[in-house]
Design a protein around this motif. Structure first.
Motif, short mmCIF file in Angstrom:
data_model
loop_
_atom_site.label_atom_id
_atom_site.label_comp_id
_atom_site.label_asym_id
_atom_site.label_seq_id
_atom_site.Cartn_x
_atom_site.Cartn_y
_atom_site.Cartn_z
N GLU A 318 29.37 109.70 11.37
CA GLU A 318 30.53 109.99 10.34
C GLU A 318 30.17 109.57 8.89
O GLU A 318 30.49 110.40 8.03
CB GLU A 318 31.63 109.17 10.94
CG GLU A 318 33.01 108.97 10.01
CD GLU A 318 33.64 110.48 9.87
OE1 GLU A 318 34.12 110.75 8.66
OE2 GLU A 318 33.25 111.30 10.57
N SER A 319 29.30 108.74 9.00
CA SER A 319 28.89 108.06 7.62
C SER A 319 28.06 109.35 6.79
O SER A 319 28.06 109.46 5.84
CB SER A 319 28.16 106.97 7.64
OG SER A 319 26.70 107.06 8.25
N ARG A 321 28.39 112.48 7.55
CA ARG A 321 29.32 113.53 7.29
C ARG A 321 29.95 113.34 5.98
O ARG A 321 30.06 114.01 5.00
CB ARG A 321 30.47 113.53 8.30
CG ARG A 321 31.45 114.76 8.16
CD ARG A 321 32.51 114.67 9.24
NE ARG A 321 31.65 114.73 10.64
CZ ARG A 321 31.34 115.98 11.23
NH1 ARG A 321 31.51 116.98 10.44
NH2 ARG A 321 30.92 115.87 12.45
N GLN A 322 30.20 111.83 5.65
CA GLN A 322 31.07 111.56 4.51
C GLN A 322 29.85 111.56 3.18
O GLN A 322 30.10 112.16 2.19
CB GLN A 322 31.47 110.11 4.50
CG GLN A 322 32.72 109.84 5.43
CD GLN A 322 33.09 108.64 5.67
OE1 GLN A 322 32.80 107.68 5.03
NE2 GLN A 322 33.89 108.25 6.51
N HIS A 323 28.82 111.22 3.51
CA HIS A 323 27.62 111.39 2.71
C HIS A 323 27.60 112.88 2.07
O HIS A 323 27.49 113.07 0.80
CB HIS A 323 26.29 110.90 3.18
CG HIS A 323 25.28 110.85 2.14
ND1 HIS A 323 25.10 109.80 1.15
CD2 HIS A 323 24.46 111.76 1.76
CE1 HIS A 323 23.92 110.40 0.55
NE2 HIS A 323 23.45 111.54 0.61
#
Length: 446
Positions: A318-319, A321-323
């Protein structure tokens, strides 16, 4: 005072170059000497073992990836720091372009040849002499007989050696002195709880082997004590760049670094720091959160072995993806790229869901899929590196560039770009074009 420096090579792979190099290094360190070790050509696994043996990071000396000036700077700095410098060769002494012999000739490095003596007697001297006389611009200083059966066998293999080609050591065959291997080579040193005990056993074997030969000191390679050691030098290969030459100043670059993401050239980290970046290492396997960063590098490694552990920390995917959603640069190499796919099928045929940030899937296979030096044209400029993998990948993405092998080999790795993501099987060597690396990671510079 000139620091003794040797290139350790062999007529072929599998002769024992890594174990002999590590044994010499650990033996010298135990005597209180300062040792620096290099590896010729692209490799990640041997340097992990060699680094543990000498207590310092092991850098590459590669005339293609780094160029002569870069290699010379690394070598000169090591000589200022150390009492002994060792360079482990790659494949056979004359194999490849550039070869280990080319490197030795370019920098005037005397060569120590390691020969597997099992199954040989007087022919040992013929092979050693042939290697020593094959090129006039090369100096073979001595020979190491590896895997001899006895002291009598050691005397036998030394009989026909000419006076200028001494038997430096003869190591008796011991199966316990080998390291476990997997499909990409040696098991990583960080995965072996007993690595130091193994290295000490290698050093013991080396010291016993010197007693059956003339010893490394007969070549003037070691001082009796470290009293003549040179003053400690800074770790940097070169002086820091001026502020105007540090385009990544103020940026934070996160680097995944653990048993899953471990294929990292120390020179790449140095390059990022020399460009002004703050380098932040984190371990996805340990559940470390992605640091607050401006750019991210996912190096190669073994995602097929650690897929369940990665899945156990879903915040990692998920991190990522956010990046990418924030438009921050992400460079993914080989195993790091496979982590971004929809699925990765391991060698047992088990399909593991991955981050699903790059369309496609990959499958491990039992035979080598690609191997070779590579040069690729990034949009920001050309970079060099290499490819070595056992997986195949399918993706609908159209590559923005395709790498080429300087020796005409078949391996030609595609380079993919999707938004802020850049991915390839290619392991890039950042010092080959720091300007291009900086331009990729720089878009969000404050």
């Amino acid at each position: 005072m000139t620091c003794p420096t040797f290139l350790i090579s062999a007529p072929a792979s599998g002769q024992g170059k890594t174990s002999i190099t590590a044994a010499i290094a650990r033996s010298a360190v135990r005597r209180g000497l300062r040792v620096r070790v290099f590896k010729t050509g692209p490799d990640y696994l041997d340097p992990m073992v060699l680094g543990r043996a000498c207590g310092h990071p092991v850098y590459q000396l590669d005339l293609f990836m780094g160029g002569e000036a870069h290699c010379r700077a690394l070598l000169d700095e090591a000589r200022r720091q150390a009492d002994l410098v060792l360079v482990e060769g790659v494949m056979g002494l004359f194999d490849g372009a550039p070869s280990s012999a080319d490197l030795a000739a370019r920098f005037g490095l005397p060569v120590l040849v390691v020969l597997d003596a099992s199954g040989m007697a007087q022919t040992f001297a013929a092979v050693a002499t042939g290697l020593a006389r094959f090129r006039s611009d090369l100096r073979v200083a001595g020979v190491v007989a590896n895997r001899v059966g006895s002291a009598a066998h050691a005397r036998m293999v030394a009989e026909g050696l000419p006076p200028d080609l001494p038997l430096v050591a003869a190591l008796q065959r011991q199966e316990a002195l080998s390291l476990p291997e997997r499909h990409l080579g040696l098991v990583q040193a960080l995965e072996l709880a007993d690595i130091d005990a193994r290295l000490d056993a290698w050093a013991d074997a080396w010291e016993a082997g010197e007693a059956l030969g003339q010893g490394l000191e007969s070549l003037g390679a070691l001082h009796a004590t470290p009293s003549q050691a040179r003053p400690a030098a800074a770790n940097a290969v070169s002086a820091p760049a001026a502020p105007e030459e540090r385009p990544l100043r103020g940026l934070r670059i996160a680097v995944a670094q653990d048993a899953c993401f471990s294929f990292i050239y120390p020179a790449n980290l140095d390059c990022l720091r020399d460009l002004g970046a703050e380098v932040l290492s984190f371990s996805p396997l340990a559940g470390d959160p992605l640091p607050d960063c401006d750019g991210l590098w996912l190096p190669g490694g073994y995602p097929e072995l650690h897929a369940p552990a990665l899945k156990a920390h879903p915040s990692f995917f998920e991190s990522l993806r956010q990046h990418l959603a924030a438009g921050r640069p992400l460079l993914a190499e080989c195993g790091g790229m496979l982590v971004l796919l929809d699925h990765l099928t391991d060698a047992d045929g088990v399909a593991h869901p991955m981050a699903a940030l790059m369309p496609g899937s990959a499958r491990m296979q039992s035979r080598l899929a690609a191997l070779g030096l590579q040069s690729v044209d990034w949009p920001e400029g050309a970079l060099r590196g290499h490819s070595f993998h056992y997986s195949t990948m399918e993706t609908p993405l159209v590559p923005v560039a395709v790498a080429a092998n300087p020796n005409g080999g078949r391996t030609a790795e595609p380079l993919y770009q999707q938004g802020a993501l850049r991915a390839s099987y290619l392991h890039h060597y950042f010092p080959s074009n720091p300007t291009a690396v900086a331009a990729f990671f720089r878009p969000l510079a404050p």
